[in-house]
Design a protein around this motif. Sequence first.
Motif, PDB file in Angstrom:
ATOM      1  N   LEU A   1       1.485   2.923 -10.377  1.00 47.13           N
ATOM      2  CA  LEU A   1       1.581   2.014  -9.223  1.00 47.13           C
ATOM      3  C   LEU A   1       0.519   0.917  -9.308  1.00 47.13           C
ATOM      4  O   LEU A   1       0.798  -0.260  -9.047  1.00 47.13           O
ATOM      5  CB  LEU A   1       1.411   2.792  -7.914  1.00 47.13           C
ATOM      6  CG  LEU A   1       2.503   3.815  -7.580  1.00 47.13           C
ATOM      7  CD1 LEU A   1       2.117   4.619  -6.340  1.00 47.13           C
ATOM      8  CD2 LEU A   1       3.855   3.139  -7.356  1.00 47.13           C
ATOM      9  N   ARG A   2      -0.691   1.318  -9.678  1.00 55.38           N
ATOM     10  CA  ARG A   2      -1.786   0.339  -9.755  1.00 55.38           C
ATOM     11  C   ARG A   2      -1.544  -0.647 -10.878  1.00 55.38           C
ATOM     12  O   ARG A   2      -1.812  -1.851 -10.729  1.00 55.38           O
ATOM     13  CB  ARG A   2      -3.130   1.062  -9.922  1.00 55.38           C
ATOM     14  CG  ARG A   2      -3.550   1.741  -8.615  1.00 55.38           C
ATOM     15  CD  ARG A   2      -4.702   2.704  -8.793  1.00 55.38           C
ATOM     16  NE  ARG A   2      -5.002   3.388  -7.537  1.00 55.38           N
ATOM     17  CZ  ARG A   2      -5.653   4.535  -7.442  1.00 55.38           C
ATOM     18  NH1 ARG A   2      -6.088   5.146  -8.535  1.00 55.38           N
ATOM     19  NH2 ARG A   2      -5.879   5.084  -6.260  1.00 55.38           N
TER      20      ARG A   2
ATOM     21  N   ALA B   1      -2.675   2.089  -4.298  1.00 55.50           N
ATOM     22  CA  ALA B   1      -2.185   3.461  -4.161  1.00 55.50           C
ATOM     23  C   ALA B   1      -3.300   4.369  -3.688  1.00 55.50           C
ATOM     24  O   ALA B   1      -4.424   4.304  -4.181  1.00 55.50           O
ATOM     25  CB  ALA B   1      -1.631   3.940  -5.492  1.00 55.50           C
TER      26      ALA B   1
ATOM     27  N   HIS C   1      -4.125   8.571  -2.292  1.00 57.36           N
ATOM     28  CA  HIS C   1      -3.641   9.909  -2.626  1.00 57.36           C
ATOM     29  C   HIS C   1      -4.106  10.963  -1.627  1.00 57.36           C
ATOM     30  O   HIS C   1      -5.262  10.972  -1.235  1.00 57.36           O
ATOM     31  CB  HIS C   1      -4.158  10.243  -4.054  1.00 57.36           C
ATOM     32  CG  HIS C   1      -3.807  11.618  -4.503  1.00 57.36           C
ATOM     33  ND1 HIS C   1      -4.676  12.403  -5.206  1.00 57.36           N
ATOM     34  CD2 HIS C   1      -2.685  12.349  -4.328  1.00 57.36           C
ATOM     35  CE1 HIS C   1      -4.095  13.566  -5.460  1.00 57.36           C
ATOM     36  NE2 HIS C   1      -2.898  13.563  -4.941  1.00 57.36           N
TER      37      HIS C   1
ATOM     38  N   ARG D   1       0.847  -1.202   0.000  1.00 59.26           N
ATOM     39  CA  ARG D   1       0.000   0.000   0.000  1.00 59.26           C
ATOM     40  C   ARG D   1       0.876   1.243   0.000  1.00 59.26           C
ATOM     41  O   ARG D   1       1.690   1.425   0.896  1.00 59.26           O
ATOM     42  CB  ARG D   1      -0.909  -0.021   1.224  1.00 59.26           C
ATOM     43  CG  ARG D   1      -1.931  -1.157   1.112  1.00 59.26           C
ATOM     44  CD  ARG D   1      -2.496  -1.513   2.446  1.00 59.26           C
ATOM     45  NE  ARG D   1      -3.003  -0.319   3.088  1.00 59.26           N
ATOM     46  CZ  ARG D   1      -2.915  -0.101   4.396  1.00 59.26           C
ATOM     47  NH1 ARG D   1      -2.315  -0.967   5.182  1.00 59.26           N
ATOM     48  NH2 ARG D   1      -3.407   0.991   4.916  1.00 59.26           N
ATOM     49  N   ILE D   2       0.681   2.061  -1.010  1.00 59.93           N
ATOM     50  CA  ILE D   2       1.515   3.242  -1.191  1.00 59.93           C
ATOM     51  C   ILE D   2       0.658   4.495  -1.018  1.00 59.93           C
ATOM     52  O   ILE D   2      -0.431   4.584  -1.570  1.00 59.93           O
ATOM     53  CB  ILE D   2       2.121   3.276  -2.619  1.00 59.93           C
ATOM     54  CG1 ILE D   2       2.655   1.888  -3.034  1.00 59.93           C
ATOM     55  CG2 ILE D   2       3.187   4.354  -2.727  1.00 59.93           C
ATOM     56  CD1 ILE D   2       3.740   1.331  -2.173  1.00 59.93           C
TER      57      ILE D   2
ATOM     58  N   LEU E   1      -0.369   7.343  -9.622  1.00 61.27           N
ATOM     59  CA  LEU E   1      -1.356   6.359  -9.153  1.00 61.27           C
ATOM     60  C   LEU E   1      -1.576   5.285 -10.209  1.00 61.27           C
ATOM     61  O   LEU E   1      -1.629   4.090  -9.919  1.00 61.27           O
ATOM     62  CB  LEU E   1      -2.684   7.063  -8.818  1.00 61.27           C
ATOM     63  CG  LEU E   1      -2.642   8.010  -7.615  1.00 61.27           C
ATOM     64  CD1 LEU E   1      -3.912   8.847  -7.551  1.00 61.27           C
ATOM     65  CD2 LEU E   1      -2.450   7.244  -6.308  1.00 61.27           C
TER      66      LEU E   1
ATOM     67  N   VAL F   1       0.496   8.390  -1.842  1.00 58.53           N
ATOM     68  CA  VAL F   1       1.072   9.415  -2.715  1.00 58.53           C
ATOM     69  C   VAL F   1       0.600  10.782  -2.222  1.00 58.53           C
ATOM     70  O   VAL F   1      -0.597  11.039  -2.148  1.00 58.53           O
ATOM     71  CB  VAL F   1       0.618   9.197  -4.185  1.00 58.53           C
ATOM     72  CG1 VAL F   1       1.183  10.291  -5.090  1.00 58.53           C
ATOM     73  CG2 VAL F   1       1.035   7.810  -4.672  1.00 58.53           C
TER      74      VAL F   1
END
Length: 233
Positions: free
Chosen positions: A23-24, A30, A32, A5-6, A20, A8
Amino acid sequence: MEQPRILVVEDEQAIADTILYALRTDGMQAEHCTLGSAALARMRADAADLVILDVGLPDVNGFEVCRTLRTFCDVPVIFLTARHEEIDRIVGLEIGADDYVVKPFSPRELAARVRAILRRARGGAAPAPAATDSGFTHDADGARLAYRGRWLDLTRYEYLLLALLVAHPGRIYTRAQLMELVWQDALDTSDRTVDTHVKTLRAKLRDATPEGEGAERIRTHRGMGYSLDPMQA
Ligand code: CA
């Protein structure tokens, strides 16, 4: 393996969208935020595995966000910067960054760096635990508890007491109930045993939080007993 899980943190929507998307596409989750304050609140509630952080944010700059983040969380951070002058500060790692990317950049290259850092982080020390809704993480197998991503150094009875409260946020336990549930195998206890342990637990929670706010998570109900405050501070 679970999807990483990122988070941003970027105020320019077009840039955020390309990150996004990259990454996805790469199989990551991701999320935001556009503000530093929102990112910190998000991380306190439920820490992501990695943060991509723009230096130039509308409210607090990314360096400040990272410095605050470091007071409660060891999550890897990649900075996004538009200015070459900022690179020295980032590279000097005085603010605890793991990497940086200069705008304009390739979103795919950024996703690859994210992967590399996550691999490094996973291969190293145990990752910082993800907090639950109450901010606590309970590793029952390891008999340990973390608050907001930090493992607490607890004695056996402190651990048993806090684990019980954490399991039922908001529920009030009387001293007699706590004595029975937590100190059932103790050889000698006194009327002060529960209060003494609550006091040392509060001190440890205070020390584990930047403003000492952790101490307030254990509430005293006069004439009744103690509970864990279920609300995020
Ligand atoms: Ca910006």
